[in-house]
Scaffold this active site. Structure first.
Site, PDB file in Angstrom:
ATOM      1  N   SER A  69       0.964  -1.317  -0.214  1.00 34.63           N
ATOM      2  CA  SER A  69      -0.193  -0.048   0.343  1.00 34.63           C
ATOM      3  C   SER A  69       1.218   1.347   0.525  1.00 34.63           C
ATOM      4  CB  SER A  69      -0.400  -0.027   1.068  1.00 34.63           C
ATOM      5  OG  SER A  69      -2.268  -0.604   0.745  1.00 34.63           O
ATOM      6  N   LYS A  72       0.797   3.201  -3.211  1.00 33.99           N
ATOM      7  CA  LYS A  72      -0.696   4.618  -3.297  1.00 33.99           C
ATOM      8  C   LYS A  72      -0.156   5.552  -2.604  1.00 33.99           C
ATOM      9  CE  LYS A  72      -4.149   0.231  -1.332  1.00 33.99           C
ATOM     10  NZ  LYS A  72      -4.393   0.056  -0.577  1.00 33.99           N
ATOM     11  N   TYR A 195      -3.614  -2.056 -10.729  1.00 34.44           N
ATOM     12  CA  TYR A 195      -3.392  -2.038  -9.013  1.00 34.44           C
ATOM     13  C   TYR A 195      -2.282  -3.118  -8.397  1.00 34.44           C
ATOM     14  CZ  TYR A 195      -4.818  -2.287  -4.467  1.00 34.44           C
ATOM     15  OH  TYR A 195      -4.671  -2.175  -2.601  1.00 34.44           O
ATOM     16  N   TYR A 247      -4.984   3.231   7.890  1.00 35.92           N
ATOM     17  CA  TYR A 247      -6.109   2.875   7.768  1.00 35.92           C
ATOM     18  C   TYR A 247      -6.796   3.048   9.018  1.00 35.92           C
ATOM     19  CZ  TYR A 247      -4.010  -0.099   4.618  1.00 35.92           C
ATOM     20  OH  TYR A 247      -2.602  -0.605   3.179  1.00 35.92           O
ATOM     21  N   VAL A 265       0.779  -3.504   4.066  1.00 33.80           N
ATOM     22  CA  VAL A 265       1.186  -5.295   4.218  1.00 33.80           C
ATOM     23  C   VAL A 265       2.414  -5.928   4.292  1.00 33.80           C
ATOM     24  CG1 VAL A 265      -1.289  -5.075   4.918  1.00 33.80           C
ATOM     25  CG2 VAL A 265      -0.294  -6.371   2.611  1.00 33.80           C
TER      26      VAL A 265
HETATM   27  N1  GLU Z   1      -2.092  -4.810  -1.961  1.00 34.18           N
HETATM   28  C1  GLU Z   1      -2.613  -4.999  -1.236  1.00 34.18           C
HETATM   29  C2  GLU Z   1      -4.370  -5.402  -0.948  1.00 34.18           C
HETATM   30  O1  GLU Z   1      -4.402  -4.946  -1.704  1.00 34.18           O
HETATM   31  C3  GLU Z   1      -2.261  -3.486  -0.304  1.00 34.18           C
HETATM   32  C4  GLU Z   1      -2.546  -3.961   1.078  1.00 34.18           C
HETATM   33  C5  GLU Z   1      -2.063  -2.971   2.148  1.00 34.18           C
HETATM   34  O2  GLU Z   1      -0.817  -2.898   1.533  1.00 34.18           O
HETATM   35  O3  GLU Z   1      -2.499  -2.331   2.607  1.00 34.18           O
HETATM   36  O4  GLU Z   1      -5.220  -5.958  -0.617  1.00 34.18           O
END
Ligand code: GLU
Length: 311
Positions: A69, A72, A195, A247, A265
């Site tokens: 993430s 992002k 993605y 989060y 994650v």
């Molecule tokens: N590729 C992971 C997902 O879409 C990213 C989630 C993350 O790093 O929080 O679940």
């Protein structure tokens, strides 16, 4: 304490590395993406980069890991630059979600407008805007990361991408839900593919700390002196990281650490101290919100020892 002094940072990072040892074993490595479950849970690295060009490392700071993430942040910055802020902010909000990163719950109540660009739903909208805009979006993401880091050897880990795509049922559900609400313009499959590709980027703590330095330096690259984004955008993205970057653990993180940050994650957390430095930590064991457990502790110790909280 004069915190720009080289020996000071080196000894701070060394001290943190020994103080975090009792924290190992308390979290869990992400296993919903099978390729991530194989990572050694004892990995630990930290990198600090200052806006004056100083770099300090400890542990596995130069080993590349799955940034997930954290990507992002880079896709958001690229979309704001290439697609435009007005168009994007009509499709995604700027409020913390208070729910899990892959939750569908709010999306139904809020008619397909994700709360923010850092939860999966919001990031899929950002990725959609890149898929609409570029014929080869991941090439542009890689070029952007090269511009931010000065390193053209940063790559996508195809094993991680395949592994996530094979069991990405929740993300597929989110993308289809966005499509049903008219907030996904391209087809679902290319958006999901792009993605997974950007989530599958491999970078080290040092790469990541270097990549976000413009956010600490009013949008200006310390390497080339070019403005990579307007200073107001750097300020706003830092605000967004502070309120939405971790989060449903974001409040606790602000309480304990108190700097803008973005987690993934894969166990990475990258943080920004505006006007001073950036810091990245990697430790794969996660807490219940999906943020690195040892990484959060390490950042808390760093801020405690340096007094660099923004508050
Ligand atoms: N590729 C992971 C997902 O879409 C990213 C989630 C993350 O790093 O929080 O679940």
């Amino acid at each position: 304490m004069k915190i720009d002094d080289q020996t000071t940072y080196s000894s701070i990072l060394c001290d943190i590395q020994s103080e975090i040892q009792p924290e190992f074993g308390k979290g869990k490595v992400a296993n919903y993406i099978p390729a991530l479950a194989n990572v050694d849970p004892r990995k630990f690295g930290m990198a600090v980069c200052t806006i004056h060009g100083g770099e300090w490392l400890c542990g596995d700071a130069t080993e590349r890991f799955s940034i997930q993430s954290i990507s992002k942040l880079f896709t958001l910055l690229l979309a704001l630059q290439e697609v435009g802020a007005d168009a994007l902010w009509k499709r995604v909000g700027r409020e913390p979600s208070g729910s899990a990163f892959n939750s569908l719950v709010l999306l139904e109540a809020e008619k397909g407008i994700p709360r923010n660009p850092f939860i999966n739903a919001g990031a899929l909208v950002v990725t959609d805007s890149l898929v609409e805009h570029f014929s080869d979006p991941i090439r542009h993401v890689l070029a952007w990361i090269c511009e931010l880091t000065g390193d053209n050897n940063i790559r996508v880990d195809d094993d991680v991408v395949r592994s996530e795509a094979a069991c990405g049922f929740t993300n597929a559900a989110i993308a289809n839900f966005l499509k049903a609400h008219g907030n996904l313009h391209a087809e679902v499959m290319p958006v999901l593919e792009t993605y997974y590709q950007h989530c599958g980027l491999s970078m080290s703590c040092l790469d990541l700390a270097r990549a976000v330095l413009p956010l600490a330096n009013q949008g200006i690259s310390i390497r080339t002196r070019n403005a990579l984004m307007p200073s107001a955008r750097a300020r706003r993205i830092n605000s967004l990281m502070l309120t939405c970057g971790l989060y449903e653990g974001v409040g606790n993180f602000a309480f304990r650490v108190g700097i803008p940050a973005k987690s993934g994650v894969g166990g990475g957390i990258v943080g920004v101290v505006p006007g001073k430095l950036t810091i990245c930590v990697w430790s794969p064991e996660l807490d219940e919100a999906g943020n690195s457990l040892v990484g959060t502790k390490a950042l808390e110790l760093f801020i405690g020892k340096t007094g660099l909280s923004i508050f």
